[in-house]
Design a protein around this motif. Structure first.
Motif, mmCIF file in Angstrom:
data_model
loop_
_atom_site.group_PDB
_atom_site.id
_atom_site.type_symbol
_atom_site.label_atom_id
_atom_site.label_comp_id
_atom_site.label_asym_id
_atom_site.label_seq_id
_atom_site.Cartn_x
_atom_site.Cartn_y
_atom_site.Cartn_z
ATOM 1 N N GLY A 82 1.060 -1.019 -0.012
ATOM 2 C CA GLY A 82 0.377 -0.300 0.374
ATOM 3 C C GLY A 82 0.763 1.347 0.098
ATOM 4 N N ARG A 83 0.225 2.377 0.519
ATOM 5 C CA ARG A 83 0.826 3.430 -0.213
ATOM 6 C C ARG A 83 0.078 4.760 1.046
ATOM 7 N NH1 ARG A 83 3.586 5.334 -3.874
ATOM 8 N NH2 ARG A 83 5.338 3.404 -4.980
ATOM 9 N N SER A 84 1.327 5.235 1.607
ATOM 10 C CA SER A 84 0.514 6.447 3.321
ATOM 11 C C SER A 84 1.542 7.868 2.690
ATOM 12 C CB SER A 84 1.006 5.999 3.868
ATOM 13 O OG SER A 84 2.307 5.828 4.707
ATOM 14 N N PHE A 85 0.436 8.518 2.723
ATOM 15 C CA PHE A 85 0.461 10.346 2.258
ATOM 16 C C PHE A 85 0.218 11.130 2.862
ATOM 17 C CE2 PHE A 85 -1.556 7.637 -0.724
ATOM 18 C CZ PHE A 85 -2.930 8.127 -0.608
ATOM 19 N N HIS A 86 0.975 12.738 2.466
ATOM 20 C CA HIS A 86 0.107 13.653 3.145
ATOM 21 C C HIS A 86 -1.317 13.377 2.227
ATOM 22 C CE1 HIS A 86 2.826 15.434 5.651
ATOM 23 N NE2 HIS A 86 3.128 15.540 5.380
ATOM 24 N N HIS A 87 -2.169 13.619 2.567
ATOM 25 C CA HIS A 87 -3.964 14.077 1.645
ATOM 26 C C HIS A 87 -3.622 14.560 0.730
ATOM 27 C CE1 HIS A 87 -8.509 13.554 1.488
ATOM 28 N NE2 HIS A 87 -8.411 14.966 1.003
ATOM 29 N N GLY A 88 -3.264 16.121 0.760
ATOM 30 C CA GLY A 88 -3.399 17.141 0.457
ATOM 31 C C GLY A 88 -2.544 17.007 -0.900
ATOM 32 N N ARG A 89 -1.171 16.250 -0.913
ATOM 33 C CA ARG A 89 -0.484 16.182 -2.218
ATOM 34 C C ARG A 89 -1.110 15.897 -3.386
ATOM 35 N NH1 ARG A 89 5.074 15.704 1.561
ATOM 36 N NH2 ARG A 89 4.651 17.319 2.842
ATOM 37 N N PHE A 90 -1.469 14.368 -2.123
ATOM 38 C CA PHE A 90 -2.126 13.130 -3.421
ATOM 39 C C PHE A 90 -3.263 14.056 -4.480
ATOM 40 C CE2 PHE A 90 -5.358 9.493 -3.112
ATOM 41 C CZ PHE A 90 -4.178 8.662 -4.309
ATOM 42 N N ILE A 91 -3.707 14.295 -3.602
ATOM 43 C CA ILE A 91 -5.376 15.061 -4.222
ATOM 44 C C ILE A 91 -5.151 16.182 -5.124
ATOM 45 C CG2 ILE A 91 -7.293 17.201 -3.553
ATOM 46 C CD1 ILE A 91 -7.898 14.050 -2.633
ATOM 47 N N SER A 92 -4.246 16.795 -4.894
ATOM 48 C CA SER A 92 -3.258 17.901 -6.201
ATOM 49 C C SER A 92 -2.957 16.840 -7.428
ATOM 50 C CB SER A 92 -1.973 18.572 -5.663
ATOM 51 O OG SER A 92 -2.855 19.324 -4.370
ATOM 52 N N GLN A 93 -2.449 15.889 -6.841
ATOM 53 C CA GLN A 93 -2.245 14.765 -8.324
ATOM 54 C C GLN A 93 -3.485 14.643 -9.017
ATOM 55 O OE1 GLN A 93 1.432 15.327 -8.799
ATOM 56 N NE2 GLN A 93 2.803 13.728 -8.419
ATOM 57 N N LEU A 94 -4.254 13.701 -8.447
ATOM 58 C CA LEU A 94 -5.347 13.371 -8.786
ATOM 59 C C LEU A 94 -5.457 15.052 -9.423
ATOM 60 C CD1 LEU A 94 -7.028 11.597 -5.905
ATOM 61 C CD2 LEU A 94 -5.625 10.643 -8.159
ATOM 62 N N ARG A 95 -5.700 15.271 -9.092
ATOM 63 C CA ARG A 95 -6.760 17.281 -9.395
ATOM 64 C C ARG A 95 -5.640 17.669 -11.280
ATOM 65 N NH1 ARG A 95 -8.184 20.869 -4.693
ATOM 66 N NH2 ARG A 95 -9.861 19.530 -4.335
ATOM 67 N N ARG A 96 -4.225 17.487 -11.020
ATOM 68 C CA ARG A 96 -3.323 18.174 -12.298
ATOM 69 C C ARG A 96 -3.604 16.604 -13.687
ATOM 70 N NH1 ARG A 96 0.217 18.177 -8.191
ATOM 71 N NH2 ARG A 96 0.892 20.368 -7.563
ATOM 72 N N ALA A 97 -3.712 15.740 -12.318
ATOM 73 C CA ALA A 97 -4.160 14.344 -13.688
ATOM 74 C C ALA A 97 -5.235 14.756 -14.641
ATOM 75 C CB ALA A 97 -3.679 13.164 -13.264
ATOM 76 N N CYS A 98 -6.040 15.192 -13.720
ATOM 77 C CA CYS A 98 -7.219 15.490 -14.539
ATOM 78 C C CYS A 98 -7.691 16.986 -15.408
ATOM 79 C CB CYS A 98 -9.244 16.272 -13.396
ATOM 80 S SG CYS A 98 -9.854 14.237 -12.848
ATOM 81 N N ALA A 99 -6.966 18.073 -14.549
ATOM 82 C CA ALA A 99 -6.486 18.796 -15.146
ATOM 83 C C ALA A 99 -5.469 18.682 -17.287
ATOM 84 C CB ALA A 99 -5.870 19.933 -14.849
ATOM 85 N N SER A 100 -5.052 17.979 -17.170
ATOM 86 C CA SER A 100 -4.077 17.319 -18.010
ATOM 87 C C SER A 100 -5.201 16.774 -19.490
ATOM 88 C CB SER A 100 -3.268 16.737 -17.909
ATOM 89 O OG SER A 100 -3.954 14.958 -17.025
ATOM 90 N N GLN A 101 -6.650 16.492 -18.866
ATOM 91 C CA GLN A 101 -7.382 15.487 -19.835
ATOM 92 C C GLN A 101 -8.393 16.861 -20.524
ATOM 93 O OE1 GLN A 101 -6.940 11.995 -20.249
ATOM 94 N NE2 GLN A 101 -5.756 12.823 -18.795
ATOM 95 N N PRO A 102 -7.962 16.698 -21.685
ATOM 96 C CA PRO A 102 -9.180 17.335 -22.577
ATOM 97 C C PRO A 102 -10.568 17.734 -22.466
ATOM 98 C CG PRO A 102 -7.863 16.001 -23.816
ATOM 99 C CD PRO A 102 -7.670 15.727 -23.149
ATOM 100 N N ASN A 103 -10.886 16.809 -21.783
ATOM 101 C CA ASN A 103 -12.508 16.464 -22.315
ATOM 102 C C ASN A 103 -12.667 16.718 -20.078
ATOM 103 O OD1 ASN A 103 -12.418 15.109 -24.581
ATOM 104 N ND2 ASN A 103 -12.295 12.761 -23.209
ATOM 105 N N ILE A 104 -11.848 17.377 -19.467
ATOM 106 C CA ILE A 104 -12.611 17.863 -18.161
ATOM 107 C C ILE A 104 -12.046 19.746 -17.790
ATOM 108 C CG2 ILE A 104 -12.147 17.258 -15.934
ATOM 109 C CD1 ILE A 104 -10.921 14.976 -16.295
ATOM 110 N N THR A 105 -13.552 19.884 -17.908
ATOM 111 C CA THR A 105 -13.647 21.425 -17.201
ATOM 112 C C THR A 105 -13.597 21.303 -15.897
ATOM 113 O OG1 THR A 105 -14.045 22.232 -19.110
ATOM 114 C CG2 THR A 105 -14.296 23.879 -17.490
#
Length: 498
Positions: A129-152
């Motif tokens: 498994g992995r453990s981490f700072h919640h906020g850092r992980f959320i920011s990564q997920l949001r960056r992944a979404c922002a990289s998608q042309p189908n998501i605003t």
């Protein structure tokens, strides 16, 4: 129309007209994963979030191997990199100072066909498994979404759903968006063929569409320990003693999270006797490993009441509304003791994206097909989520034991783990979210109950010459078995409800 032209057209629809195939409320764990998965299928997605700055929260900090596996299936595994995350190889339970190791089971990946899934690294057959700072992980997920042309992605506060004046069909959501010129919040509207509400444990939409309220009987109070020497590195540590359970797990190279369970109305945590800080110092601290105690003292030195989160229980519900579904923690929660929340969320997204795929449902405005898919979703998810939900609630009952029978079950549980072999591999596979057979949970739980009864009978009778104490031993055994049934069956029944 070419794919590039279609993407441009959809982007204009989202940006100018606030229209998309899917509107998702909440850019947290579930919302980001769902947006990414649906966008990968070619859906046009609007992702709404009240506050897009990196969150600073104490929830969602440990992802079990079953969640890592789901993240890989979604194409989001890279989000675990570059955030100083820590590999987790299993658990260690410390029972009144005596430790027992509960590693994740070996060869989990090879056993995938038997209802088991695993995420293994290249050098080991054991999942991680992995453990981490919640906020850092959320920011990564949001960056992944922002990289998608189908998501605003839009920073706005969703306030209520928009319903058709001619039917009960939900058309989207109304929100309040800050006008950058005036700094004032103004009404805004976003429309989708399907609205997914994933606004978390404090959902403002739950009451309207679910009708069930979470049950909260305790809170986790959080401390951040700096450079704390861990009794078992790369493991989640559960400390059991006279106080309620304490969790320790490293969330970065130098930071370790301590979560301290304090039930509501605990006398030693009352304001009159010093409150939560006094309870931690006087009741909890003496039960912690010696090397951890100075770090806890240092964390308490700021004089502040530690941050807390409610330990909530909310059984899952079927989705029957038209045009809207409520998912994630807004729909289903379990005690965070076992760290199963994100694993449930990512696996739910994998299943949801399959059921809502364009091959199955070309048009998400087809309400009948979406409702049929959500009914299928409700029952299919139980192969994993029922295990995680029941296990979290049942283990908390044992680990926070507050009567004689529960204490006996707690002792039996620890003795069960000490036996090793399948007595560890089975429970750890369930905890990891890689065993997807509810009967395995039922088997191990009642194996613990029977071992607890055997231990109590031995303690009561002493030896074969203590046969005259047999009636008392039988009475204690019946009470323990009854308590075990009282602990687990209500949670089993809650999973069987529609």
């Amino acid at each position: 129309m070419s794919s590039d032209a279609l993407q441009t057209s959809n982007e204009e629809r989202r940006r100018l007209h606030h229209e998309a195939d899917v509107v998702i409320v909440g850019a947290g764990i579930f919302g980001c994963a769902a947006a990414f998965a649906l966008a990968q299928q070619g859906r046009s997605v609007i992702l709404l979030e009240r506050w897009l700055k990196e969150p600073d929260r104490i929830v969602g900090e440990l992802l079990q191997p079953g969640g890592v596996s789901a993240l890989q299936k979604l194409g989001l595994a890279d989000c675990l990199e570059g955030i100083d995350s820590i590999k987790v190889k299993g658990y260690e339970v410390i029972y009144y100072g005596t430790p027992v190791s509960i590693p994740y089971p070996a060869n989990a990946g090879a056993a995938a066909e038997g209802g088991v899934e695993g995420s293994t690294n290249e050098k080991s057959s054991r999942p991680e498994g992995r453990s981490f700072h919640h906020g850092r992980f959320i920011s990564q997920l949001r960056r992944a979404c922002a990289s998608q042309p189908n998501i605003t992605i839009v920073e706005t506060e969703a306030t209520e759903t928009i319903t058709s004046s001619h039917s009960s069909q939900v058309l989207g959501v109304e929100s309040r968006t800050v006008n950058p010129e005036t700094g004032l919040k103004e009404k805004d509207y976003y429309f989708g063929q399907l609205t997914i509400v994933a606004d978390g444990y404090a959902s403002k939409f739950r009451k309207q569409y679910i009708g069930r309220a979470p049950v909260v009987k305790s809170k986790f109070y959080a401390l951040e320990l700096i450079d704390c020497p861990m009794p078992a590195p790369n493991h989640g540590i559960v400390i059991l003693g006279d106080a309620e359970p304490v969790l320790l797990y490293q969330i970065a190279t130098h930071e370790t999270r301590a979560l301290i369970d304090i039930p509501d109305n605990t006398p030693t945590a009352a304001v009159a006797v010093g409150g939560v800080r006094a309870h931690i110092r006087n009741v909890v601290l003496p039960s912690l490993p010696k090397q951890v105690q100075p770090c806890v003292e240092a964390a308490l030195a700021d004089g502040k009441i530690p941050r807390s989160m409610p330990n909530s229980w909310l059984p899952p519900s079927t989705q029957v509304e038209k045009g809207v579904v409520v998912l994630g923690d807004a729909m289903n929660m379990r005690h965070p003791l076992t760290g199963g929340g994100m694993t449930v969320a990512f696996n739910d997204v994998v299943l949801l994206s399959n059921l809502l795929s364009p091959e199955r449902i070309p048009n998400l405005g087809d309400t009948a097909k979406v409702q049929a898919a959500m009914k299928e979703f409700h029952w299919k998810r139980k192969g994993l989520t029922s295990i995680i939900n029941i296990l979290a609630q049942a283990l908390y009952s044992l680990f926070a034991a507050n009567d004689r029978q529960l204490k006996a079950l707690q002792r039996g549980c620890f003795s069960y783990f000490e036996r090793g072999g399948n007595c560890v591999d089975g429970p750890s596979g369930l905890l990891a979210g890689i065993i997807r057979q509810p009967f395995v949970l039922f088997y191990h739980f009642f194996a613990v109950a029977l071992l607890s009864i055997w231990i109590v009978m031995q303690d009561t009778m002493g030896s074969i010459f203590g046969f005259w104490k047999l009636p008392l031993a039988v009475e204690k055994s019946v009470l323990i078995f009854w308590k075990a049934c009282v602990v687990i069956f209500p949670f089993i029944f809650s999973e069987l409800r529609s």
